[in-house]
Design a protein around this motif. Structure first.
Motif, PDB file in Angstrom:
ATOM      1  N   LYS A 116     -18.504-127.792  55.295  1.00  0.00           N
ATOM      2  CA  LYS A 116     -18.454-127.226  53.890  1.00  0.00           C
ATOM      3  C   LYS A 116     -18.377-125.571  53.989  1.00  0.00           C
ATOM      4  O   LYS A 116     -17.536-124.851  53.437  1.00  0.00           O
ATOM      5  N   THR A 117     -19.157-125.160  54.666  1.00  0.00           N
ATOM      6  CA  THR A 117     -19.162-123.570  55.022  1.00  0.00           C
ATOM      7  C   THR A 117     -17.618-122.958  55.476  1.00  0.00           C
ATOM      8  O   THR A 117     -17.036-122.181  54.864  1.00  0.00           O
ATOM      9  N   GLU A 118     -17.473-123.962  56.633  1.00  0.00           N
ATOM     10  CA  GLU A 118     -16.145-123.773  57.201  1.00  0.00           C
ATOM     11  C   GLU A 118     -15.046-123.594  56.012  1.00  0.00           C
ATOM     12  O   GLU A 118     -14.250-122.837  56.164  1.00  0.00           O
ATOM     13  N   GLU A 119     -15.096-124.890  55.525  1.00  0.00           N
ATOM     14  CA  GLU A 119     -13.651-125.136  54.459  1.00  0.00           C
ATOM     15  C   GLU A 119     -13.925-124.069  53.516  1.00  0.00           C
ATOM     16  O   GLU A 119     -12.714-123.406  52.990  1.00  0.00           O
ATOM     17  N   ARG A 120     -14.993-123.510  52.762  1.00  0.00           N
ATOM     18  CA  ARG A 120     -15.234-122.640  51.888  1.00  0.00           C
ATOM     19  C   ARG A 120     -14.408-120.994  52.465  1.00  0.00           C
ATOM     20  O   ARG A 120     -13.861-120.426  51.823  1.00  0.00           O
ATOM     21  N   GLU A 121     -14.887-120.771  53.558  1.00  0.00           N
ATOM     22  CA  GLU A 121     -14.524-119.528  54.221  1.00  0.00           C
ATOM     23  C   GLU A 121     -12.933-119.506  54.523  1.00  0.00           C
ATOM     24  O   GLU A 121     -12.381-118.504  54.128  1.00  0.00           O
ATOM     25  N   ARG A 122     -12.566-120.799  54.934  1.00  0.00           N
ATOM     26  CA  ARG A 122     -10.898-120.881  55.029  1.00  0.00           C
ATOM     27  C   ARG A 122     -10.306-120.591  53.732  1.00  0.00           C
ATOM     28  O   ARG A 122      -9.204-120.046  53.876  1.00  0.00           O
ATOM     29  N   LEU A 123     -10.805-121.217  52.910  1.00  0.00           N
ATOM     30  CA  LEU A 123     -10.319-121.328  51.446  1.00  0.00           C
ATOM     31  C   LEU A 123     -10.037-119.777  51.208  1.00  0.00           C
ATOM     32  O   LEU A 123      -9.102-119.394  50.498  1.00  0.00           O
ATOM     33  N   ARG A 124     -11.265-119.101  51.248  1.00  0.00           N
ATOM     34  CA  ARG A 124     -11.333-117.686  50.964  1.00  0.00           C
ATOM     35  C   ARG A 124     -10.472-116.822  51.440  1.00  0.00           C
ATOM     36  O   ARG A 124      -9.589-116.236  50.840  1.00  0.00           O
ATOM     37  N   ILE A 125     -10.127-117.041  52.891  1.00  0.00           N
ATOM     38  CA  ILE A 125      -9.319-116.219  53.619  1.00  0.00           C
ATOM     39  C   ILE A 125      -7.878-116.731  53.111  1.00  0.00           C
ATOM     40  O   ILE A 125      -6.875-115.886  53.059  1.00  0.00           O
ATOM     41  N   ALA A 126      -7.499-117.940  52.970  1.00  0.00           N
ATOM     42  CA  ALA A 126      -6.198-118.494  52.776  1.00  0.00           C
ATOM     43  C   ALA A 126      -5.955-117.991  51.394  1.00  0.00           C
ATOM     44  O   ALA A 126      -4.571-117.467  51.183  1.00  0.00           O
ATOM     45  N   ARG A 127      -6.831-117.854  50.370  1.00  0.00           N
ATOM     46  CA  ARG A 127      -6.359-117.290  49.121  1.00  0.00           C
ATOM     47  C   ARG A 127      -6.114-116.107  49.087  1.00  0.00           C
ATOM     48  O   ARG A 127      -5.419-115.444  48.549  1.00  0.00           O
ATOM     49  N   ASP A 128      -7.110-115.122  49.662  1.00  0.00           N
ATOM     50  CA  ASP A 128      -6.762-113.835  49.886  1.00  0.00           C
ATOM     51  C   ASP A 128      -5.287-113.446  50.433  1.00  0.00           C
ATOM     52  O   ASP A 128      -4.586-112.793  50.052  1.00  0.00           O
ATOM     53  N   LEU A 129      -5.343-114.141  51.508  1.00  0.00           N
ATOM     54  CA  LEU A 129      -3.856-113.754  52.142  1.00  0.00           C
ATOM     55  C   LEU A 129      -2.904-114.145  51.391  1.00  0.00           C
ATOM     56  O   LEU A 129      -1.668-113.535  51.203  1.00  0.00           O
ATOM     57  N   HIS A 130      -2.833-115.616  50.740  1.00  0.00           N
ATOM     58  CA  HIS A 130      -1.516-116.056  49.930  1.00  0.00           C
ATOM     59  C   HIS A 130      -1.514-115.099  48.741  1.00  0.00           C
ATOM     60  O   HIS A 130      -0.359-114.727  48.450  1.00  0.00           O
ATOM     61  N   ASP A 131      -2.618-114.595  48.109  1.00  0.00           N
ATOM     62  CA  ASP A 131      -2.466-113.933  46.773  1.00  0.00           C
ATOM     63  C   ASP A 131      -2.204-112.496  47.116  1.00  0.00           C
ATOM     64  O   ASP A 131      -1.547-111.726  46.040  1.00  0.00           O
ATOM     65  N   SER A 132      -2.660-111.829  48.213  1.00  0.00           N
ATOM     66  CA  SER A 132      -2.348-110.346  48.404  1.00  0.00           C
ATOM     67  C   SER A 132      -1.485-110.037  49.241  1.00  0.00           C
ATOM     68  O   SER A 132      -0.149-109.441  49.027  1.00  0.00           O
ATOM     69  N   LEU A 133      -1.280-110.554  50.488  1.00  0.00           N
ATOM     70  CA  LEU A 133      -0.356-110.359  51.635  1.00  0.00           C
ATOM     71  C   LEU A 133       0.938-111.063  51.339  1.00  0.00           C
ATOM     72  O   LEU A 133       1.851-110.638  51.721  1.00  0.00           O
ATOM     73  N   GLY A 134       0.791-112.180  50.912  1.00  0.00           N
ATOM     74  CA  GLY A 134       2.066-113.268  50.715  1.00  0.00           C
ATOM     75  C   GLY A 134       3.069-112.606  49.935  1.00  0.00           C
ATOM     76  O   GLY A 134       4.028-112.241  50.182  1.00  0.00           O
ATOM     77  N   PRO A 135       2.663-112.104  48.488  1.00  0.00           N
ATOM     78  CA  PRO A 135       3.629-111.689  47.651  1.00  0.00           C
ATOM     79  C   PRO A 135       3.991-110.223  48.393  1.00  0.00           C
ATOM     80  O   PRO A 135       5.402-109.978  48.125  1.00  0.00           O
ATOM     81  N   ALA A 136       3.189-109.546  48.733  1.00  0.00           N
ATOM     82  CA  ALA A 136       3.785-108.041  49.219  1.00  0.00           C
ATOM     83  C   ALA A 136       4.760-108.329  50.352  1.00  0.00           C
ATOM     84  O   ALA A 136       5.951-107.600  50.198  1.00  0.00           O
ATOM     85  N   LEU A 137       4.484-109.228  51.231  1.00  0.00           N
ATOM     86  CA  LEU A 137       5.540-109.456  52.468  1.00  0.00           C
ATOM     87  C   LEU A 137       6.706-110.119  51.618  1.00  0.00           C
ATOM     88  O   LEU A 137       7.827-109.473  52.001  1.00  0.00           O
ATOM     89  N   SER A 138       6.730-110.832  51.056  1.00  0.00           N
ATOM     90  CA  SER A 138       8.039-111.458  50.089  1.00  0.00           C
ATOM     91  C   SER A 138       8.680-110.321  49.392  1.00  0.00           C
ATOM     92  O   SER A 138       9.975-110.485  49.677  1.00  0.00           O
ATOM     93  N   SER A 139       7.890-109.554  48.659  1.00  0.00           N
ATOM     94  CA  SER A 139       8.800-108.405  47.912  1.00  0.00           C
ATOM     95  C   SER A 139       9.198-107.447  48.909  1.00  0.00           C
ATOM     96  O   SER A 139      10.507-107.039  48.622  1.00  0.00           O
ATOM     97  N   VAL A 140       8.642-107.061  50.289  1.00  0.00           N
ATOM     98  CA  VAL A 140       9.276-106.179  51.035  1.00  0.00           C
ATOM     99  C   VAL A 140      10.737-106.958  51.464  1.00  0.00           C
ATOM    100  O   VAL A 140      11.612-106.181  51.798  1.00  0.00           O
ATOM    101  N   GLN A 141      10.598-108.015  51.808  1.00  0.00           N
ATOM    102  CA  GLN A 141      11.572-108.993  52.535  1.00  0.00           C
ATOM    103  C   GLN A 141      12.902-109.023  51.546  1.00  0.00           C
ATOM    104  O   GLN A 141      14.018-108.519  51.941  1.00  0.00           O
ATOM    105  N   HIS A 142      12.442-109.146  50.025  1.00  0.00           N
ATOM    106  CA  HIS A 142      13.458-109.108  49.144  1.00  0.00           C
ATOM    107  C   HIS A 142      14.077-107.678  49.047  1.00  0.00           C
ATOM    108  O   HIS A 142      15.457-107.676  48.903  1.00  0.00           O
TER     109      HIS A 142
END
Lengths: 216, 286
Positions: B59-85
């Motif tokens: 449960k802890t592991e999944e929660r942590e994974r979710l947090r990291i995935a969400r942070d990456l997905h919501d912040s770094l993901g759009p930024a990288l996509s926009s730079v690439q665009h």
């Protein structure tokens, strides 16, 4: 009479089973085999090679002495516990005192010593009963009916506890009602039969755990 | 004492002795049974405790994974996509010597974005929440197969409520990911058939491939060596599931079996683990 001979001969099958099942590979069963050999030797001597009047008393008294120590050895080797060794030493001292007073002083071949025999049977009965109970309660890693030592302890319990009264009244039985000795003969046959089962169980255990050291 | 009295005394004594032997045997056996029952209960309790600990860890592991995935997905993901665009637009607009270089950088960045997405998916399969377990498994298998050049067939595709419990769905997805990754690494196969089965109270996931056969014995032998197999076993234990390795019609067979929980059984692991599920919102086609 027939049952008497059957009782003597009944010592042979467990010995053969012991040889066939390689009972000598197990320290406890090695001692059980020694007990059987002693029993057979004394029986053979009493039937064929001894003075019928005095010799039987001598043989009987000496056999009880051997039997007592060999039985203790079986339990000590199997359980390997100091407390048991302490009890063995204490009871041996008492037994030897009884033996000296009741057998040696009057003369080795003078009479059947019911005190010696009764004491020996009582001590071994208590010890074997304790052993049966311990196998049942403590040795839970194996089913008790597969444990060879359960059968060794059971055989001793049935033989010694069953014969306790017979041994105490031995003098009277032999002189007045010798037909009652049939109870002893029957119990001796049962004892040997259960020992056969013990050897078979040992063989099964040895084959199923061939990698385990046999001196369990 | 008369002779007959002595004889009857002896017989009585022998009889009593045997009664004592029988009584002691009976008591010994009864004690043994009582102790065995207690030991068994203790073992079950210990096993349950271990499961609870494992559940908490997961449960802890999944929660942590979710947090990291969400942070990456919501912040770094759009930024990288926009730079690439931006880069690709610049490369298209400019007609000078930098255009080719910009286009190459944009291409590289696109690959990075793809890898980044794949990492995010591994961290936490977001699609599970959006599209449900069956669709996510299919998506994962198809993308893995495309990368490795495998042919994939999917049979008996079930309704979306095949497994509704979010935590169970997540564990099944993780097991599935691990199984597919292992298959890609070690099986050397060219074709994979995935079948969804419903058998009474159980859901079965059957994978057949034409690669190297992995047996149950191999699984036991290798469980201690690798983290993957032990992770599969631990996760399946959490949902009372099991996995079978074997062979069927000359193909290697992997079968995952999970009890179906639809909120009927309050004591089912699915019910229990509902509270343990990371805060994911609506999941698996519910």
């Amino acid at each position: 009479m027939v049952l008497g001979y059957a009782s003597v001969v009944s010592t042979i099958p467990p010995l053969l089973f012991g040889i066939f099942c390689k009972g000598w590979e197990n320290n406890t069963l090695k001692v059980v085999m020694l007990l059987l050999i002693t029993s057979l030797s004394f029986d053979a001597l009493s039937v064929f090679g001894i003075h019928p009047e005095t010799g039987k008393q001598l043989l009987f008294n000496l056999y009880v002495l051997f039997e007592f120590f060999i039985c203790w050895l079986v339990f000590i080797i199997y359980w390997k516990e100091r407390i048991l060794l302490l009890f063995a030493v204490l009871s041996s001292v008492l037994f030897l005192t009884v033996f000296y007073v009741d057998v040696v002083i009057p003369g080795l071949s003078q009479k059947f010593s019911w005190i010696e025999n009764g004491f020996s049977a009582a001590v071994i009965s208590v010890c074997s009963l304790w052993s049966v109970n311990r196998v049942l309660v403590e040795r839970r890693e194996i089913e008790y009916h597969k444990d060879y030592f359960f059968y060794v302890s059971l055989a001793m319990t049935i033989y010694f506890l069953g014969n306790l009264v017979i041994f105490i009244f031995k003098d009277w039985i032999i002189s007045k009602r010798p037909e009652l000795w049939v109870v002893h003969n029957l119990l001796h046959i049962v004892f040997n039969f259960i020992l056969c089962v013990a050897f078979v169980k040992w063989r099964k255990l040895r084959l199923s755990h061939s990698s385990i050291q046999p001196s369990l | 004492m008369e002779e007959t009295e002595v004889v009857s005394l002896i017989y009585t004594a022998v009889f009593v002795t045997f009664c004592i032997i029988l009584f002691i045997l009976y008591m010994g056996m009864r004690n043994r049974r009582t102790i065995l029952i207690k030991e068994h209960a203790l073992k079950v309790l210990e096993h349950e405790k271990q499961k609870d600990v494992l559940r908490a860890v997961v449960k802890t592991e999944e929660r942590e994974r979710l947090r990291i995935a969400r942070d990456l997905h919501d912040s770094l993901g759009p930024a990288l996509s926009s730079v690439q665009h931006i880069l690709s637009r610049q490369a298209y607009k400019r007609r000078d010597s930098y255009s080719e270089e910009l286009s190459a950088v944009s291409g590289q960045l696109e690959k990075i974005v793809d890898q980044f997405r794949s990492i995010c998916f591994d961290l936490y399969p977001y699609a599970l929440q959006k599209y449900g377990l069956v669709a996510t498994m299919k998506q994962f298998l198809n993308s893995a197969a495309a990368a490795a050049g495998l042919r994939v067939t999917v049979a008996d595709e079930p309704e979306q409520d095949w497994i509704t419990e979010p935590s169970v769905a997540l564990q099944v997805m993780r097991v599935f990911q691990e199984v597919i990754n292992n298959m890609m690494k070690h099986a050397a196969c060219n074709r994979v058939d995935l079948t969804f089965l419903t058998e009474g109270e159980y859901r079965k996931l059957r994978l057949l491939h034409d690669g190297k056969v992995f047996s149950d014995a191999d699984a036991i032998q290798n469980a201690a060596k690798g983290h993957g197999l032990s992770s599969i076993n631990a996760r399946l234990a959490l949902v009372n599931g099991s996995i079978l390795y074997g062979e069927a019609n000359g193909n290697a067979l992997i079968e995952i079996k999970i009890p179906a929980y639809h909120g009927k059984d309050k004591n089912s692991p699915g019910r229990r683990s509902r509270d343990d599920a990371p805060d994911t919102g609506q999941v698996a086609g519910a």
